[in-house]
Design a protein around this motif. Structure first.
Motif, PDB file in Angstrom:
ATOM      1  N   SER A   1       0.832  -1.208   0.000  1.00  0.00           N
ATOM      2  CA  SER A   1       0.000   0.000   0.000  1.00  0.00           C
ATOM      3  C   SER A   1       0.862   1.252   0.000  1.00  0.00           C
ATOM      4  CB  SER A   1      -0.957   0.006   1.199  1.00  0.00           C
ATOM      5  OG  SER A   1      -0.247  -0.039   2.419  1.00  0.00           O
ATOM      6  N   LEU A   2       0.321   2.274  -0.627  1.00  0.00           N
ATOM      7  CA  LEU A   2       0.909   3.608  -0.694  1.00  0.00           C
ATOM      8  C   LEU A   2      -0.229   4.570  -0.428  1.00  0.00           C
ATOM      9  CD1 LEU A   2       3.116   5.691  -1.454  1.00  0.00           C
ATOM     10  CD2 LEU A   2       2.475   5.336  -3.847  1.00  0.00           C
ATOM     11  N   VAL A   3      -0.207   5.217   0.729  1.00  0.00           N
ATOM     12  CA  VAL A   3      -1.346   6.040   1.145  1.00  0.00           C
ATOM     13  C   VAL A   3      -0.903   7.358   1.762  1.00  0.00           C
ATOM     14  CG1 VAL A   3      -2.840   4.039   1.599  1.00  0.00           C
ATOM     15  CG2 VAL A   3      -1.495   5.013   3.452  1.00  0.00           C
TER      16      VAL A   3
ATOM     17  N   LEU B   1       2.683  10.657   3.643  1.00  0.00           N
ATOM     18  CA  LEU B   1       2.511   9.627   2.632  1.00  0.00           C
ATOM     19  C   LEU B   1       3.435   8.470   2.978  1.00  0.00           C
ATOM     20  CD1 LEU B   1       2.012  12.528   1.096  1.00  0.00           C
ATOM     21  CD2 LEU B   1       1.742  10.994  -0.828  1.00  0.00           C
ATOM     22  N   TYR B   2       2.856   7.284   3.153  1.00  0.00           N
ATOM     23  CA  TYR B   2       3.607   6.115   3.611  1.00  0.00           C
ATOM     24  C   TYR B   2       3.551   4.967   2.615  1.00  0.00           C
ATOM     25  CZ  TYR B   2       4.910   7.339   8.373  1.00  0.00           C
ATOM     26  OH  TYR B   2       5.513   7.895   9.470  1.00  0.00           O
TER      27      TYR B   2
ATOM     28  N   VAL C   1       3.170   5.211 -11.458  1.00  0.00           N
ATOM     29  CA  VAL C   1       4.489   5.401 -10.858  1.00  0.00           C
ATOM     30  C   VAL C   1       4.358   6.270  -9.612  1.00  0.00           C
ATOM     31  CG1 VAL C   1       6.829   6.322 -11.163  1.00  0.00           C
ATOM     32  CG2 VAL C   1       5.681   5.172 -13.066  1.00  0.00           C
ATOM     33  N   GLU C   2       3.757   7.454  -9.770  1.00  0.00           N
ATOM     34  CA  GLU C   2       3.680   8.431  -8.682  1.00  0.00           C
ATOM     35  C   GLU C   2       2.250   8.674  -8.227  1.00  0.00           C
ATOM     36  OE1 GLU C   2       7.272  11.672  -9.021  1.00  0.00           O
ATOM     37  OE2 GLU C   2       5.295  12.254  -9.698  1.00  0.00           O
ATOM     38  N   LEU C   3       2.105   8.776  -6.906  1.00  0.00           N
ATOM     39  CA  LEU C   3       0.858   9.214  -6.295  1.00  0.00           C
ATOM     40  C   LEU C   3       1.035  10.692  -5.971  1.00  0.00           C
ATOM     41  CD1 LEU C   3      -1.874   8.067  -4.965  1.00  0.00           C
ATOM     42  CD2 LEU C   3      -0.605   8.275  -2.832  1.00  0.00           C
TER      43      LEU C   3
ATOM     44  N   SER D   1       6.168   7.418  -4.373  1.00  0.00           N
ATOM     45  CA  SER D   1       6.178   6.265  -5.271  1.00  0.00           C
ATOM     46  C   SER D   1       6.750   5.061  -4.528  1.00  0.00           C
ATOM     47  CB  SER D   1       7.008   6.572  -6.521  1.00  0.00           C
ATOM     48  OG  SER D   1       8.333   6.860  -6.156  1.00  0.00           O
ATOM     49  N   GLY D   2       6.818   3.932  -5.244  1.00  0.00           N
ATOM     50  CA  GLY D   2       7.425   2.729  -4.670  1.00  0.00           C
ATOM     51  C   GLY D   2       6.578   1.486  -4.802  1.00  0.00           C
ATOM     52  N   ILE D   3       5.267   1.619  -4.911  1.00  0.00           N
ATOM     53  CA  ILE D   3       4.409   0.438  -5.007  1.00  0.00           C
ATOM     54  C   ILE D   3       4.521  -0.155  -6.412  1.00  0.00           C
ATOM     55  CG2 ILE D   3       2.299   1.674  -5.671  1.00  0.00           C
ATOM     56  CD1 ILE D   3       0.869  -0.264  -3.607  1.00  0.00           C
TER      57      ILE D   3
END
Length: 157
Positions: free
Chosen positions: A60-62, A69-70, A98-100, A114-116
């Motif tokens: 998860s990316l939230v 943002l985690y 890619v990016e939130l 990013s990262g997910i």
């Protein structure tokens, strides 16, 4: 073939997540009606929805209610201190695979994360009496160019 579907979800107290694979570059907006513990972002099907706040693992990316943002239990970015969402604010997110990116009342907060990896789904969670109105189309603020409502994939026989 993709077909667009209007969807509005009101999340109250405990729970509320979507299970719609993101095929396009979507935008999601939420109206913070009553503050509490909440988060909005994207997640894979492997995320543990019973363990909030989300953003504790690679699934998860939230953005959490405190503006952080985690992803994978790491703070990837944070809203400016003077821009934390307040009751009645509209928080928007865009995800381009890619990016939130986060928007507050239609304004880009310039704090991408990013990262997910893999197929992701929109995710919203609430706790501690939080109430959020979620818009997946018919937005309060116009999404940035290239982003639109979530498209649902359907098969036609």
């Amino acid at each position: 073939m993709a077909s667009s579907v209007w969807c509005c979800l009101r999340c109250c107290r405990d729970g509320g997540t979507g299970h719609i694979p993101l095929k396009e570059m979507p935008a999601v907006q939420l109206d913070t009606q009553h503050m509490g513990i909440w988060g909005i972002g994207v997640a894979t099907q492997k995320v543990n929805l019973n363990q909030i706040p989300l953003g504790r693992d690679v699934h998860s990316l939230v953005m959490r209610n405190d503006g952080a943002l985690y992803h994978n239990n790491e703070e990837k970015n944070r809203l400016p201190a003077n821009s934390l969402p307040q009751e009645g604010d509209v928080v928007g997110i865009t995800y381009d695979h890619v990016e939130l990116n986060v928007y507050l009342n239609g304004k880009n907060m310039h704090c991408p994360a990013s990262g997910i990896r893999g197929t992701v789904y929109p995710v919203v969670y609430v706790d501690d009496s939080a109430i959020l109105d979620c818009q997946f189309s018919e937005f309060y603020h116009t999404p940035p160019p290239g982003f639109e409502k979530i498209l649902f994939e359907q098969q036609i026989f």
